[in-house]
Design a protein around this motif. Structure first.
Motif, short mmCIF file in Angstrom:
data_model
loop_
_atom_site.label_atom_id
_atom_site.label_comp_id
_atom_site.label_asym_id
_atom_site.label_seq_id
_atom_site.Cartn_x
_atom_site.Cartn_y
_atom_site.Cartn_z
N VAL A 151 0.90 -1.26 0.02
CA VAL A 151 0.08 0.05 0.12
C VAL A 151 0.80 1.39 -0.14
N ASP A 152 2.07 1.17 0.78
CA ASP A 152 3.14 2.24 0.62
C ASP A 152 3.27 2.80 -0.93
N SER A 153 2.95 4.03 -1.08
CA SER A 153 3.09 4.40 -2.44
C SER A 153 4.17 3.95 -3.12
N GLU A 154 5.43 4.20 -2.45
CA GLU A 154 6.55 3.86 -3.24
C GLU A 154 6.56 2.33 -3.78
N HIS A 155 6.14 1.35 -2.84
CA HIS A 155 6.13 0.13 -3.12
C HIS A 155 5.16 -0.42 -3.97
N LEU A 222 12.93 2.98 6.78
CA LEU A 222 12.13 1.76 7.01
C LEU A 222 11.56 1.33 5.26
N GLU A 223 11.44 2.45 4.57
CA GLU A 223 10.94 1.77 3.13
C GLU A 223 11.95 1.11 2.30
N ILE A 224 13.20 1.52 2.58
CA ILE A 224 14.00 0.60 1.81
C ILE A 224 14.23 -0.79 2.47
MG MG Z 1 5.69 5.64 1.45
#
Ligand code: MG
Ligand code: NDP
Length: 389
Positions: A151-155, A222-224
């Motif tokens: 759901v995270d926009s980057e992922h 955290l996203e990495i």
């Molecule tokens: Mg994000």
């Protein structure tokens, strides 16, 4: 032919992601049915959602949940339950098809694991789930057939772009970051940043913890780590780049040099909807890009001296094992202390670094080891803060 609606359980229904998910479900009420919701302590909002959506199960997780709840405000046929066990029960219920994991922090892990253990589709907003237990979640999903949808926009952007080639043709993924409110703030003045300043995000409207994480760039760290586990990448394949407009949500580079990106205005409804409807795309509930007016899209290398969170995130992604558990716990404690005026902004990332360096590394932690390391890191971070401040 009449299709049965997809039954959604929304963990963290009262938060920012929770509210956007409700908008998506409302806009596509012919496709999705909200069957269960949770909140920590916001009983009145939980009751409103239960009433509006005719929800069958509503759960409060706070230890004083029973005292907070006014049963008369919930619909008669809605079961009101309490505690984390009830969340696990809902997330693994045979009456649920998709679980949206939108609780903030490590508190989201149990619900996520229950959903994966029961072979559901898990729509993952709670990035901490993958940071803390990415390897465990992947292994469990392979066993049960659970689907992990970002759901995270980057992922979500990577998930969409990565399909342009084969797995072995992926060279690197580049996560974009707005740079937060302090992108151009003088490095020497970072310790004067107040909670009010940090809570003003230039492009996204989110809950307080992730807003502070964006300001320190721990969110990108955290996203990495999340990307490392979600897409089974090596740390060396992951990069971060500053993109102040938050239009390009991330990019994937393939071995021939082609770079594929996903673009849209910054609005979480789009990645949430895609996680619910995948592999189908439904009509949009969020605004579209206006390409009739001039628009600049910048990509700027991050200043890693000013934002040491980025190399820290890459190091955690490289080390794996228990590293994500202690860094995440330290960050949660440090952000809370900062918001309560007990820690300076510029000490948040050093607190995370200290726990990473001081903990006893475990390469494949069990669930019990994860929870005890999480407790250890929380206590040690408090001690560290007393010593350093
Ligand atoms: Mg994000
Ligand atoms: P919010 O703070 O807005 O909402 C948090 C939700 O979790 C609320 O429903 C809250 O209930 C519940 N909650 C808080 N503490 C606990 C607890 N200890 N146990 C159980 N439930 C709890 O957060 P966001 O919606 O911003 O973020 C949720 C998750 O999604 C985070 O992991 C974040 O990193 C991620 N995310 C968020 C984005 C965004 O745009 N907001 C973008 C990408 C990822 P109550 O209201 O009762 O306190």
């Amino acid at each position: 032919m009449n299709q049965r609606r997809i039954r959604v359980a929304l963990l963290g229904a009262t938060g920012s992601i929770g509210r956007s998910t409700l908008d998506v479900i409302k806009a596509h009420s012919d496709r999705f049915e909200l069957v269960g919701i949770t909140a920590n302590s916001n009983s009145s909002q939980l009751a409103e959602i239960a009433t509006q959506f005719g929800v069958r199960t509503a759960i409060l997780t706070a230890s004083n949940g029973r005292e907070l709840v006014d049963r008369s405000r919930f619909p008669k046929n809605c079961e009101v339950l309490f505690g984390q066990d009830a969340v696990e029960h809902l997330a693994s219920s045979p009456d649920v098809d998709i679980v949206v994991s939108a609780i903030v922090g490590a508190a989201g892990l149990r619900g996520s694991l229950a959903a994966v253990g029961a072979g559901k589709r898990l729509a993952i907003a709670n990035k901490e789930t993958m940071v803390i237990a990415g390897a465990t979640v992947r292994k469990l999903a392979q066993k049960t057939g659970a689907e992990l949808l970002p759901v995270d926009s980057e992922h979500s952007a990577i998930f969409q772009a990565i399909k342009s080639g084969r797995e072995k043709e992926v060279c690197r993924v580049i996560l974009t970051a707005s740079g937060g409110p302090f992108r151009d703030f003088p490095k020497e003045q970072m310790d004067q940043i107040t909670p009010a300043m940090a809570l003003k995000h230039p492009t996204w409207k989110m809950g307080p913890k992730i807003t502070v994480d964006s300001a320190t760039m721990m969110n990108k760290a955290l996203e990495i780590i999340e990307a490392r586990w979600l897409f089974d990448l090596k740390a060396g394949q992951i990069e971060a780049v500053i993109h102040p407009q938050s239009i390009i949500h991330s990019l994937v580079e393939f071995c021939d040099g082609s770079v594929i990106a996903q673009l849209s205005p910054p609005d979480m409804k789009l990645p949430i909807q895609y996680a619910l409807s995948y592999p189908e795309r439904l009509d949009g509930t969020s605004p579209r890009l206006d390409l009739t007016t001039r628009m600049s899209l910048e990509l700027i290398p991050p200043d890693i001296e000013k934002f040491p969170a980025i190399p820290l995130g890459l190091e955690v992604a490289e080390r794996g094992g228990s590293s994500g558990v202690v860094v995440n716990a330290a960050n949660e404690v440090a952000v809370d202390a900062f918001l309560n005026g007990k820690l300076s902004f510029s000490q948040i990332v050093p607190a995370c670094r200290a726990m990473l360096d001081h903990h006893e590394f475990i390469s494949e932690p069990t669930y019990e080891e994860i929870t005890s390391l999480d407790d250890w890191a929380r206590e040690e971070t408090i001690k560290w803060m007393h010593l350093c401040c």
